[in-house]
Enzyme design. Structure first.
Site: not given
Length: 417
Positions: A125, A417
């Protein structure tokens, strides 16, 4: 055939959900209709992307609205990213890059200040502007070695405090307010909606998830105020000698006062038959090890990067948090996507901060991913400069950034999450 990402329809969702299972190596077969229906009912399909090849989903991506607590207790709107997969047969074709670009552009247009995610793999990322902004630690406590006296009362009882066992309905009433108080004092905390509290207390949890009811306990101060909550599960292990050697695994512990934190950990470690406590994911500077007479009884079993942030609006992000040092810094922020790059004048003081575009000569040059890493105060600007990831254009500028961004306590995100 074009391999461009697009929104997923309700009719396509079962195939999208199957692709998520393939990407995370869970299963390659379609999920049962009940499971698909449960997942679909909780999603905003306008924020679900997929890539389809010959009618089959080969890449997945989803985002949802989130609030992130920044240094000082304010919150900023975040674009929370999850369910990111690319099927093994379609790797290295730029599919993730295209889905990410579409999502971040939409988030910027919505007015989100940051994007957030929990990275399954570290190397992925950074190239999209994300940087690790908080870390997490998990301990396993050898209770007999910890040196706790089982005859002692739980701390705070002598001052009128008490611990009570409660049920899921109590947690749904008390938990949101406690979590809000935690968020007001702990940077890195993310929002929890009503559905979160329902799912984590067994409300309408489908049978396929195999729900096991946990134990819940709250701490109440001398004046009756609830200031702490712990949720834990215990196994059933009697060992080779037919003696109880059970493990308690903490699913979550919220404490808004040090007294409540001490009392709840002492309570969990004093439960009869519990010889091992697994703490769950905690802040790296959690009080826990030093609460024990023998801190070495708490063995680190997980130490990892956790919450990753991608700054989308530099002025709003830097003005939202607080600072303890008065300083002026000109930051030259590089962003290959053009979403957040530019040169900014940051002026900080204990009473507030301003961040505006400028043409002044920069003091520091850095990529937007490094700004995300610095944002919650968990990383050292001096370390990043030594690594060559921040470039000084003015002597001692990195030291100034260190004083400006660093926080006394470390950032912590309790959620996955």
């Amino acid at each position: 055939m074009s391999l461009d990402p697009r929104a997923v329809s309700a009719a396509e969702f079962p195939d999208w959900y199957r692709a998520v299972g393939i990407g995370f190596l869970r299963s390659s077969i379609p999920a049962p209709d009940e499971e698909v229906a449960v997942r679909l009912a909780t999603l905003d399909l306008s924020r679900v992307q997929g890539v389809f090849d010959a009618g089959r989903c080969v890449a997945t991506f989803r985002s949802f609205a989130q609030e992130l607590t920044v240094v000082g207790g304010a919150t900023v709107p975040a674009d929370a990213i999850t369910a990111v997969t690319v099927t093994p047969t379609h790797r290295r074709r730029g599919l993730l890059g295209r889905m990410m670009a579409a999502d971040l552009a939409a988030a910027k247009e919505r007015g989100d200040v940051v994007a957030s995610l929990i990275a399954a793999e570290y190397p992925i990322y950074g190239r999209y502007g994300f940087g690790p902004a908080s870390w997490t630690t998990e301990w396993e406590i050898d209770v007999p070695r910890a040196g706790l006296d089982p005859r002692e009362r739980v701390p705070s009882e002598e001052d009128g405090g008490r611990i009570e066992l409660v049920d899921g309905a109590d947690v749904r009433k008390l938990g949101p307010e406690l979590h809000g108080r935690l968020a007001a004092r702990q940077h890195g905390v993310v929002s929890r909606d009503e559905r979160w509290w329902q799912r984590n207390t067994g409300v309408d949890v489908p049978a396929f998830e195999g729900w096991k009811e946990p134990f819940h306990a709250v701490h109440r101060s001398a004046d009756g105020e609830t200031d702490g909550l712990v949720t834990y599960r215990a196994d059933d292990n009697w060992g080779d000698r037919k003696q109880p050697q059970n493990k308690a695994t903490v699913a979550g512990l919220i404490a808004v006062t040090p007294a409540a934190e001490r009392a709840l950990w002492r309570f969990v470690c004093s439960i009869d038959w519990i010889t091992t406590v697994r703490t769950g994911y905690r802040a790296p500077d959690d009080l826990l090890p030093l609460l024990l007479p023998d801190p070495r009884a708490a063995r680190v079993v997980t130490q990892a990067d956790w919450l990753w942030l991608r700054i989308l609006d530099v002025p709003r992000a830097l003005e939202a948090r607080t600072y303890t040092a008065a300083a002026t810094l000109v930051l030259d922020v590089h962003d290959a996507t053009g979403l957040a790059g530019g040169r900014y004048l940051l002026e900080t003081s204990p009473s507030g901060a301003s961040c505006t575009p400028t043409t002044r000569t920069p003091d520091l040059a850095l990529d937007v991913r490094e700004l995300g890493t610095l944002y919650l105060g968990d990383e050292s600007a001096l370390r990043l400069a030594a690594l060559g990831r921040i470039e000084e254009h003015r002597p001692e500028a990195a030291a100034t950034a260190e004083a400006v961004f660093r926080t006394a306590r470390r950032a912590w995100c309790p959620d996955v999450f």
